[in-house]
Scaffold this motif. Sequence first.
Motif, mmCIF file in Angstrom:
data_model
loop_
_atom_site.group_PDB
_atom_site.id
_atom_site.type_symbol
_atom_site.label_atom_id
_atom_site.label_comp_id
_atom_site.label_asym_id
_atom_site.label_seq_id
_atom_site.Cartn_x
_atom_site.Cartn_y
_atom_site.Cartn_z
ATOM 1 N N LYS A 1 -16.731 53.907 -4.780
ATOM 2 C CA LYS A 1 -16.734 53.180 -6.048
ATOM 3 C C LYS A 1 -17.932 52.245 -6.128
ATOM 4 O O LYS A 1 -18.589 52.128 -7.175
ATOM 5 C CB LYS A 1 -15.439 52.400 -6.181
ATOM 6 C CG LYS A 1 -15.266 51.708 -7.518
ATOM 7 C CD LYS A 1 -13.928 51.010 -7.598
ATOM 8 C CE LYS A 1 -13.737 50.326 -8.942
ATOM 9 N NZ LYS A 1 -12.429 49.615 -9.008
ATOM 10 N N LYS A 2 -18.239 51.595 -5.000
ATOM 11 C CA LYS A 2 -19.402 50.698 -4.961
ATOM 12 C C LYS A 2 -20.699 51.487 -5.147
ATOM 13 O O LYS A 2 -21.623 51.027 -5.813
ATOM 14 C CB LYS A 2 -19.420 49.928 -3.647
ATOM 15 C CG LYS A 2 -18.300 48.909 -3.521
ATOM 16 C CD LYS A 2 -18.352 48.217 -2.165
ATOM 17 C CE LYS A 2 -17.212 47.206 -2.033
ATOM 18 N NZ LYS A 2 -17.209 46.556 -0.691
ATOM 19 N N GLN A 3 -20.761 52.683 -4.513
ATOM 20 C CA GLN A 3 -21.961 53.507 -4.667
ATOM 21 C C GLN A 3 -22.179 53.890 -6.132
ATOM 22 O O GLN A 3 -23.311 53.863 -6.627
ATOM 23 C CB GLN A 3 -21.826 54.774 -3.815
ATOM 24 C CG GLN A 3 -21.920 54.529 -2.321
ATOM 25 C CD GLN A 3 -21.796 55.827 -1.530
ATOM 26 O OE1 GLN A 3 -21.859 56.903 -2.098
ATOM 27 N NE2 GLN A 3 -21.613 55.705 -0.230
ATOM 28 N N LEU B 1 -16.249 62.997 -8.428
ATOM 29 C CA LEU B 1 -15.841 62.986 -7.024
ATOM 30 C C LEU B 1 -14.869 61.851 -6.746
ATOM 31 O O LEU B 1 -13.916 62.011 -5.960
ATOM 32 C CB LEU B 1 -17.081 62.857 -6.133
ATOM 33 C CG LEU B 1 -16.874 63.059 -4.630
ATOM 34 C CD1 LEU B 1 -16.375 64.455 -4.340
ATOM 35 C CD2 LEU B 1 -18.170 62.783 -3.888
ATOM 36 N N TYR B 2 -15.046 60.739 -7.403
ATOM 37 C CA TYR B 2 -14.163 59.593 -7.206
ATOM 38 C C TYR B 2 -12.726 59.926 -7.612
ATOM 39 O O TYR B 2 -11.768 59.406 -7.028
ATOM 40 C CB TYR B 2 -14.686 58.403 -8.015
ATOM 41 C CG TYR B 2 -13.849 57.152 -7.865
ATOM 42 C CD1 TYR B 2 -13.812 56.456 -6.659
ATOM 43 C CD2 TYR B 2 -13.101 56.661 -8.939
ATOM 44 C CE1 TYR B 2 -13.042 55.311 -6.522
ATOM 45 C CE2 TYR B 2 -12.327 55.525 -8.807
ATOM 46 C CZ TYR B 2 -12.307 54.857 -7.591
ATOM 47 O OH TYR B 2 -11.536 53.721 -7.458
ATOM 48 N N GLU B 3 -12.599 60.803 -8.596
ATOM 49 C CA GLU B 3 -11.256 61.223 -9.013
ATOM 50 C C GLU B 3 -10.545 62.004 -7.910
ATOM 51 O O GLU B 3 -9.315 62.104 -7.904
ATOM 52 C CB GLU B 3 -11.365 62.074 -10.280
ATOM 53 C CG GLU B 3 -11.922 61.325 -11.477
ATOM 54 C CD GLU B 3 -12.134 62.233 -12.678
ATOM 55 O OE1 GLU B 3 -11.809 63.434 -12.558
ATOM 56 O OE2 GLU B 3 -12.606 61.738 -13.719
ATOM 57 N N GLU B 4 -11.352 62.553 -6.983
ATOM 58 C CA GLU B 4 -10.786 63.350 -5.892
ATOM 59 C C GLU B 4 -10.127 62.486 -4.815
ATOM 60 O O GLU B 4 -9.611 63.011 -3.830
ATOM 61 C CB GLU B 4 -11.876 64.212 -5.245
ATOM 62 C CG GLU B 4 -12.525 65.210 -6.176
ATOM 63 C CD GLU B 4 -11.566 66.320 -6.584
ATOM 64 O OE1 GLU B 4 -10.559 66.534 -5.880
ATOM 65 O OE2 GLU B 4 -11.837 66.967 -7.612
ATOM 66 N N LEU C 1 -0.556 64.949 -2.939
ATOM 67 C CA LEU C 1 -0.359 65.103 -1.498
ATOM 68 C C LEU C 1 -0.741 63.836 -0.748
ATOM 69 O O LEU C 1 -0.055 63.437 0.198
ATOM 70 C CB LEU C 1 -1.194 66.276 -0.977
ATOM 71 C CG LEU C 1 -1.027 67.619 -1.708
ATOM 72 C CD1 LEU C 1 -1.933 68.666 -1.089
ATOM 73 C CD2 LEU C 1 0.430 68.064 -1.676
ATOM 74 N N ALA C 2 -1.842 63.214 -1.157
ATOM 75 C CA ALA C 2 -2.317 62.004 -0.473
ATOM 76 C C ALA C 2 -3.246 61.235 -1.401
ATOM 77 O O ALA C 2 -3.786 61.781 -2.375
ATOM 78 C CB ALA C 2 -3.039 62.362 0.824
ATOM 79 N N ILE C 3 -3.419 59.937 -1.078
ATOM 80 C CA ILE C 3 -4.335 59.081 -1.835
ATOM 81 C C ILE C 3 -5.261 58.388 -0.838
ATOM 82 O O ILE C 3 -4.807 57.846 0.181
ATOM 83 C CB ILE C 3 -3.575 58.029 -2.657
ATOM 84 C CG1 ILE C 3 -2.655 58.729 -3.668
ATOM 85 C CG2 ILE C 3 -4.561 57.110 -3.380
ATOM 86 C CD1 ILE C 3 -1.771 57.777 -4.451
ATOM 87 N N ILE C 4 -6.556 58.442 -1.139
ATOM 88 C CA ILE C 4 -7.561 57.822 -0.266
ATOM 89 C C ILE C 4 -8.148 56.610 -0.984
ATOM 90 O O ILE C 4 -8.504 56.674 -2.164
ATOM 91 C CB ILE C 4 -8.673 58.824 0.084
ATOM 92 C CG1 ILE C 4 -8.091 59.983 0.889
ATOM 93 C CG2 ILE C 4 -9.797 58.148 0.865
ATOM 94 C CD1 ILE C 4 -9.090 61.077 1.202
ATOM 95 N N ILE D 1 -14.050 62.905 -0.124
ATOM 96 C CA ILE D 1 -14.662 61.570 -0.065
ATOM 97 C C ILE D 1 -14.239 60.873 1.222
ATOM 98 O O ILE D 1 -13.199 61.175 1.799
ATOM 99 C CB ILE D 1 -14.265 60.706 -1.272
ATOM 100 C CG1 ILE D 1 -12.743 60.569 -1.344
ATOM 101 C CG2 ILE D 1 -14.817 61.289 -2.564
ATOM 102 C CD1 ILE D 1 -12.269 59.654 -2.447
ATOM 103 N N SER D 2 -15.067 59.928 1.646
ATOM 104 C CA SER D 2 -14.730 59.095 2.804
ATOM 105 C C SER D 2 -13.885 57.913 2.358
ATOM 106 O O SER D 2 -13.929 57.488 1.204
ATOM 107 C CB SER D 2 -16.012 58.598 3.487
ATOM 108 O OG SER D 2 -16.780 59.669 3.961
ATOM 109 N N GLY D 3 -13.117 57.386 3.294
ATOM 110 C CA GLY D 3 -12.295 56.229 2.996
ATOM 111 C C GLY D 3 -11.096 56.152 3.920
ATOM 112 O O GLY D 3 -10.952 56.946 4.848
ATOM 113 N N VAL D 4 -10.251 55.186 3.647
ATOM 114 C CA VAL D 4 -9.028 54.993 4.425
ATOM 115 C C VAL D 4 -7.868 55.649 3.684
ATOM 116 O O VAL D 4 -7.711 55.457 2.475
ATOM 117 C CB VAL D 4 -8.739 53.491 4.648
ATOM 118 C CG1 VAL D 4 -7.415 53.304 5.389
ATOM 119 C CG2 VAL D 4 -9.874 52.849 5.423
ATOM 120 N N VAL D 5 -7.085 56.440 4.414
ATOM 121 C CA VAL D 5 -5.939 57.108 3.805
ATOM 122 C C VAL D 5 -4.906 56.053 3.425
ATOM 123 O O VAL D 5 -4.330 55.382 4.286
ATOM 124 C CB VAL D 5 -5.321 58.150 4.750
ATOM 125 C CG1 VAL D 5 -4.114 58.809 4.093
ATOM 126 C CG2 VAL D 5 -6.353 59.197 5.134
#
Length: 363
Positions: A90-92, A138-141, A81-84, A60-64
Amino acid sequence: MKRLLIIVLILTAIGITVFYQSNNAILVKVEKISKKDLNLTINLSGNLSFLRKIEIYPKISGVVKEVRVKPGDKVKKGDILAIIDAEDLKKQIEQIKNIIDLAKISIAFGTLNSQSEFKITSDQIKTLESYYESLKKLYEERIIKSPINGFIAKVNLSPNETVQISQNNLNLNNLLGNFSSLLNMFNLALPQNNPAFIIIDPTSLNAILKVDENNVLKIREGQKAIITVDALDQNPWEGKVTYVSKIPSLNKDGTYAYEVYIPIPQLGEKVVEGMTISAIINIGVKKDVITIPLSAITFKEGKTYVYVYENGKAQEREVIIGDMTLDEIEIKEGLKEGDLIITSPIDKIANNKKVKIDNEIKR
């Protein structure tokens, strides 16, 4: 008179030296020849490699928002490992849910009729609902987790970095018909992958050895090997051949070599990729053959010789050699069981030289 005396003394010294040398035998070590099994080996070199390298990609796209690991860290399956921060996604998801609800209401009350700009069918709504469920998963990813136990080899993300996933050129018109224009109003699209982490499975470590065409057919799966890692103080390590390549690779010197794989998972957390190694592979056993120490062999004018102890003298004897190991060599002709061969000091004796045994002969 003095000159004569000097000459006499010199001659006497020479005579004493000659007498001493002729009557004092060289101390030698000998070994009694007997037949035994000869373990045949091949010596190879190569490098270490981890065969299982897992590449993790953000979906997914976003800010790390957070990166919790760095290169070299050990991780377990399921570790974060990381959270985005995926607020756009979420808005989509919320927007598509609203579209689905609006479409269902419109169909129920007949507000989307033939005069409306948008036409929607029940099948198209089902497609939207499937797309909606996919985006929810996908949002869970946004929380990137390790799929295996291992250690981090590479990190491509950093906090506050913007992850921009390239849009998938999905032909929504084929799925939604005229209703796809409604999705385009919200700039909705399915994402693709971009690299983020590389995780190495330490249990996938293999010794990859190079063998030439003269020896490749001698190596088979299951053969035992002793491996030495040049950079380690603790050696050697044991393994078994699991794979021999059928297709050669080109070496830098223009020759061809075949790859031999030997798993050594016990070394996975002690080494790094690419370390140089050497290995001894046991390729078989020759039964009941005459062998002698390799150090007992001498070469002269293209022939092979050994020294045999006979009646207090070293007797030079030509032999025909066969297979050899690191410290032993097979003698096909020239020696028989019971012969006493001189093993040392080879460089201080010659044919017919007087020698004296200086060790206990093993029966």
